[in-house]
Design a protein around this motif. Structure first.
Motif, short mmCIF file in Angstrom:
data_model
loop_
_atom_site.label_atom_id
_atom_site.label_comp_id
_atom_site.label_asym_id
_atom_site.label_seq_id
_atom_site.Cartn_x
_atom_site.Cartn_y
_atom_site.Cartn_z
N ASP A 120 -1.06 6.90 1.82
CA ASP A 120 -1.19 6.35 0.47
C ASP A 120 0.11 6.67 -0.23
OD1 ASP A 120 -3.89 5.40 0.66
OD2 ASP A 120 -4.57 7.47 0.51
N ALA A 121 1.01 5.70 -0.29
CA ALA A 121 2.32 5.92 -0.91
C ALA A 121 2.15 6.11 -2.41
CB ALA A 121 3.23 4.73 -0.62
N LYS A 122 2.98 6.99 -3.00
CA LYS A 122 2.84 7.26 -4.44
C LYS A 122 3.44 6.15 -5.29
CE LYS A 122 6.86 10.33 -4.81
NZ LYS A 122 7.74 9.68 -5.73
N ASP A 123 4.36 5.36 -4.72
CA ASP A 123 4.98 4.26 -5.45
C ASP A 123 5.61 3.28 -4.46
OD1 ASP A 123 7.45 5.46 -4.66
OD2 ASP A 123 7.60 6.54 -6.55
N GLN A 124 6.18 2.20 -4.97
CA GLN A 124 6.76 1.19 -4.10
C GLN A 124 7.95 1.72 -3.29
OE1 GLN A 124 5.45 -1.63 -3.29
NE2 GLN A 124 3.87 -1.70 -4.86
N GLN A 125 8.71 2.65 -3.87
CA GLN A 125 9.84 3.23 -3.15
C GLN A 125 9.35 4.01 -1.93
OE1 GLN A 125 12.34 5.75 -5.56
NE2 GLN A 125 13.68 6.26 -3.87
N ALA A 126 8.29 4.79 -2.10
CA ALA A 126 7.72 5.55 -0.98
C ALA A 126 7.14 4.59 0.06
CB ALA A 126 6.64 6.51 -1.48
N ALA A 127 6.52 3.51 -0.38
CA ALA A 127 5.98 2.52 0.55
C ALA A 127 7.11 1.88 1.37
CB ALA A 127 5.19 1.46 -0.21
N ALA A 128 8.21 1.55 0.70
CA ALA A 128 9.36 0.96 1.40
C ALA A 128 9.93 1.93 2.43
CB ALA A 128 10.43 0.55 0.39
N PHE A 129 9.94 3.23 2.10
CA PHE A 129 10.39 4.26 3.04
C PHE A 129 9.53 4.22 4.31
CE2 PHE A 129 9.86 8.71 4.51
CZ PHE A 129 11.17 8.98 4.92
N CYS A 130 8.23 4.14 4.14
CA CYS A 130 7.32 4.09 5.30
C CYS A 130 7.51 2.80 6.10
CB CYS A 130 5.88 4.23 4.84
SG CYS A 130 5.49 5.86 4.17
N GLU A 131 7.78 1.71 5.42
CA GLU A 131 7.97 0.44 6.12
C GLU A 131 9.19 0.47 7.05
OE1 GLU A 131 6.06 -3.07 3.47
OE2 GLU A 131 7.84 -2.10 2.59
N LYS A 132 10.17 1.33 6.78
CA LYS A 132 11.32 1.48 7.68
C LYS A 132 10.86 1.96 9.06
CE LYS A 132 14.59 2.84 4.10
NZ LYS A 132 15.46 3.95 3.65
N TYR A 133 9.70 2.61 9.11
CA TYR A 133 9.15 3.13 10.36
C TYR A 133 8.00 2.26 10.85
CZ TYR A 133 12.31 6.76 9.27
OH TYR A 133 13.47 7.41 8.97
N GLU A 134 8.01 1.01 10.41
CA GLU A 134 7.08 -0.02 10.89
C GLU A 134 5.65 0.17 10.40
OE1 GLU A 134 7.69 -1.03 15.01
OE2 GLU A 134 9.82 -0.56 14.84
N PHE A 135 5.44 0.98 9.35
CA PHE A 135 4.12 1.04 8.72
C PHE A 135 3.84 -0.33 8.13
CE2 PHE A 135 4.68 5.51 9.08
CZ PHE A 135 3.44 6.11 8.91
N LEU A 136 2.59 -0.75 8.18
CA LEU A 136 2.16 -2.04 7.67
C LEU A 136 1.33 -1.84 6.40
CD1 LEU A 136 0.90 -3.38 11.11
CD2 LEU A 136 3.13 -3.86 10.03
N ARG A 137 1.59 -2.67 5.41
CA ARG A 137 0.77 -2.60 4.19
C ARG A 137 -0.60 -3.20 4.48
NH1 ARG A 137 4.06 -2.04 -0.97
NH2 ARG A 137 6.20 -1.84 -0.21
N ILE A 138 -1.62 -2.54 4.00
CA ILE A 138 -2.97 -3.03 4.20
C ILE A 138 -3.22 -4.24 3.31
CG2 ILE A 138 -5.42 -2.43 3.93
CD1 ILE A 138 -4.61 0.38 4.99
N GLU A 139 -2.69 -4.18 2.07
CA GLU A 139 -2.73 -5.33 1.17
C GLU A 139 -1.30 -5.61 0.72
OE1 GLU A 139 -5.33 -4.48 -2.10
OE2 GLU A 139 -7.05 -4.15 -0.80
N GLU A 140 -0.98 -6.89 0.53
CA GLU A 140 0.36 -7.25 0.10
C GLU A 140 0.72 -6.51 -1.18
OE1 GLU A 140 2.87 -11.21 -1.14
OE2 GLU A 140 1.04 -11.45 0.00
N ASP A 141 1.87 -5.86 -1.19
CA ASP A 141 2.37 -5.05 -2.32
C ASP A 141 1.49 -3.84 -2.63
OD1 ASP A 141 4.66 -6.59 -2.71
OD2 ASP A 141 3.57 -8.01 -4.00
#
Length: 158
Positions: A120-141
């Protein structure tokens, strides 16, 4: 060059000296993490400098969870992840994330089948960090992401 070691959180670690710049994450490691570890609610792992093993450079806490994937499946959740301000931008947060991915891979190969790792990313920046490692968003944005267990294992086999 700092040599970093992974350890379970213990009384010997200087929790009071940890400051990541986010009050909620500081409060968790300073006042809550050990108590939750003792109650087996979360498992907190710290990354420390081998020359100063009491100093926490980064930490992450994990806990089991369940997600519909498409039916209920156990996952490992990263409940919190933070790095000390003095090492931010130096890859220590990345090491903490990779360590959590390795934990998920180890759990799946050794103990029990799991679907992957959830964060559970705390914000969009943290989510983008995880996406660098191929994490997938469960819901768009959305701020909840997951990494399927096959990807956790593949990342650790490199």
């Amino acid at each position: 060059m700092t040599r970093i070691r992974k350890q379970p959180l213990s009384k010997q670690h200087d929790r009071a000296g940890f400051d990541c710049g986010v009050a909620e994450l500081n409060t968790f490691i300073q006042k809550t993490a050990r108590r939750q570890d003792e109650r087996h609610l979360v498992r907190t792992t710290v990354l420390v400098d081998t020359d100063q093993p009491e100093r926490i450079l980064a930490y992450y806490s994990t806990a089991p969870c369940e997600m519909d994937y498409p039916h209920p499946v156990p996952f490992l959740r990263i409940a919190r992840l933070a790095s000390h301000q003095s090492v931010q931008g130096q890859g220590v947060g990345e090491l903490a994330l990779l360590s959590a991915i390795d934990d998920a891979a180890t759990i799946s190969r050794t103990f029990i089948a799991i679907g992957g790792l959830v964060v559970d990313a705390k914000d969009q920046q943290a989510a983008a960090f995880c996406e660098k490692y191929e994490f997938l968003r469960i819901e768009e944005d959305g701020l909840q992401l997951f990494l399927p267990i096959q990807d956790c294992i593949s990342l650790m086999e490199v």
